[in-house]
Design a protein around this motif. Structure first.
Motif, PDB file in Angstrom:
ATOM      1  N   LYS A  58      27.982 -49.744  -3.170  1.00 31.98           N
ATOM      2  CA  LYS A  58      29.102 -49.242  -3.974  1.00 31.98           C
ATOM      3  C   LYS A  58      30.409 -49.279  -3.180  1.00 31.98           C
ATOM      4  N   ALA A  59      30.350 -48.868  -1.940  1.00 34.12           N
ATOM      5  CA  ALA A  59      31.557 -48.834  -1.107  1.00 34.12           C
ATOM      6  C   ALA A  59      32.081 -50.237  -0.839  1.00 34.12           C
ATOM      7  N   SER A  60      31.195 -51.183  -0.597  1.00 36.76           N
ATOM      8  CA  SER A  60      31.651 -52.538  -0.276  1.00 36.76           C
ATOM      9  C   SER A  60      32.333 -53.190  -1.476  1.00 36.76           C
ATOM     10  N   VAL A  61      31.835 -52.921  -2.681  1.00 34.59           N
ATOM     11  CA  VAL A  61      32.488 -53.445  -3.878  1.00 34.59           C
ATOM     12  C   VAL A  61      33.880 -52.837  -4.018  1.00 34.59           C
ATOM     13  N   THR A  86      35.793 -41.867  -5.463  1.00 37.58           N
ATOM     14  CA  THR A  86      36.897 -41.765  -4.506  1.00 37.58           C
ATOM     15  C   THR A  86      36.356 -41.838  -3.084  1.00 37.58           C
ATOM     16  N   ASN A  87      37.248 -42.093  -2.145  1.00 40.21           N
ATOM     17  CA  ASN A  87      36.854 -42.118  -0.741  1.00 40.21           C
ATOM     18  C   ASN A  87      36.271 -40.782  -0.302  1.00 40.21           C
ATOM     19  N   GLU A  88      36.837 -39.695  -0.801  1.00 38.45           N
ATOM     20  CA  GLU A  88      36.353 -38.369  -0.441  1.00 38.45           C
ATOM     21  C   GLU A  88      34.940 -38.144  -0.963  1.00 38.45           C
ATOM     22  N   GLU A  89      34.687 -38.560  -2.215  1.00 38.23           N
ATOM     23  CA  GLU A  89      33.353 -38.416  -2.786  1.00 38.23           C
ATOM     24  C   GLU A  89      32.339 -39.253  -2.004  1.00 38.23           C
ATOM     25  N   LEU A  90      32.731 -40.463  -1.681  1.00 35.99           N
ATOM     26  CA  LEU A  90      31.853 -41.343  -0.917  1.00 35.99           C
ATOM     27  C   LEU A  90      31.543 -40.732   0.451  1.00 35.99           C
ATOM     28  N   GLN A  91      32.567 -40.237   1.132  1.00 41.50           N
ATOM     29  CA  GLN A  91      32.362 -39.648   2.456  1.00 41.50           C
ATOM     30  C   GLN A  91      31.447 -38.432   2.376  1.00 41.50           C
ATOM     31  N   THR A  92      31.625 -37.607   1.357  1.00 42.12           N
ATOM     32  CA  THR A  92      30.777 -36.429   1.178  1.00 42.12           C
ATOM     33  C   THR A  92      29.323 -36.843   0.987  1.00 42.12           C
ATOM     34  N   LYS A  93      29.100 -37.847   0.141  1.00 41.03           N
ATOM     35  CA  LYS A  93      27.735 -38.316  -0.092  1.00 41.03           C
ATOM     36  C   LYS A  93      27.145 -38.938   1.168  1.00 41.03           C
ATOM     37  N   LEU A  94      27.945 -39.739   1.876  1.00 41.86           N
ATOM     38  CA  LEU A  94      27.466 -40.342   3.120  1.00 41.86           C
ATOM     39  C   LEU A  94      27.091 -39.271   4.147  1.00 41.86           C
ATOM     40  N   ASP A  95      27.925 -38.275   4.295  1.00 43.43           N
ATOM     41  CA  ASP A  95      27.656 -37.190   5.246  1.00 43.43           C
ATOM     42  C   ASP A  95      26.361 -36.464   4.881  1.00 43.43           C
ATOM     43  N   ASN A 146      39.805 -53.170  -3.485  1.00 44.21           N
ATOM     44  CA  ASN A 146      41.041 -52.672  -2.879  1.00 44.21           C
ATOM     45  C   ASN A 146      41.741 -53.765  -2.088  1.00 44.21           C
ATOM     46  N   ALA A 147      40.975 -54.565  -1.365  1.00 45.64           N
ATOM     47  CA  ALA A 147      41.566 -55.665  -0.596  1.00 45.64           C
ATOM     48  C   ALA A 147      42.220 -56.681  -1.521  1.00 45.64           C
ATOM     49  N   LYS A 148      41.555 -56.995  -2.621  1.00 43.53           N
ATOM     50  CA  LYS A 148      42.131 -57.937  -3.590  1.00 43.53           C
ATOM     51  C   LYS A 148      43.411 -57.376  -4.192  1.00 43.53           C
ATOM     52  N   ASN A 149      43.383 -56.097  -4.556  1.00 46.65           N
ATOM     53  CA  ASN A 149      44.550 -55.460  -5.185  1.00 46.65           C
ATOM     54  C   ASN A 149      45.732 -55.359  -4.233  1.00 46.65           C
ATOM     55  N   ASN A 150      45.455 -55.300  -2.935  1.00 43.90           N
ATOM     56  CA  ASN A 150      46.519 -55.179  -1.949  1.00 43.90           C
ATOM     57  C   ASN A 150      46.913 -56.518  -1.341  1.00 43.90           C
ATOM     58  N   GLY A 151      46.341 -57.596  -1.859  1.00 48.12           N
ATOM     59  CA  GLY A 151      46.694 -58.922  -1.385  1.00 48.12           C
ATOM     60  C   GLY A 151      46.114 -59.289  -0.037  1.00 48.12           C
TER      61      GLY A 151
END
Length: 64
Positions: free
Chosen positions: A42-45, A2-11, A50-55
């Protein structure tokens, strides 16, 4: 991831990298730079999916 997990790891990795930089510990710096690169991969994938899924993104048939 999730975005939250990614942000926590990045921080966490960023703070560790800052400390290693202050201590001028090149071995540890390289380890954390590698971790940041891995997280970015991982984030870029995930962002692309997400971009593909949102058109927002299309590969214009390149992967057909």
């Amino acid at each position: 991831m999730t975005n939250e997990e990614l942000q926590t790891k990045l921080d966490s990795v960023t703070e560790k990298l800052k400390k290693a930089t202050e201590e001028k510990d090149l071995v540890v710096i390289n380890r954390y730079v590698g971790e940041l690169n891995s997280l970015w991969d991982k984030a870029s994938v995930e962002m692309l999916e997400n971009a593909k899924n949102n058109g927002v993104y299309t590969d214009n048939g390149l992967n057909d």
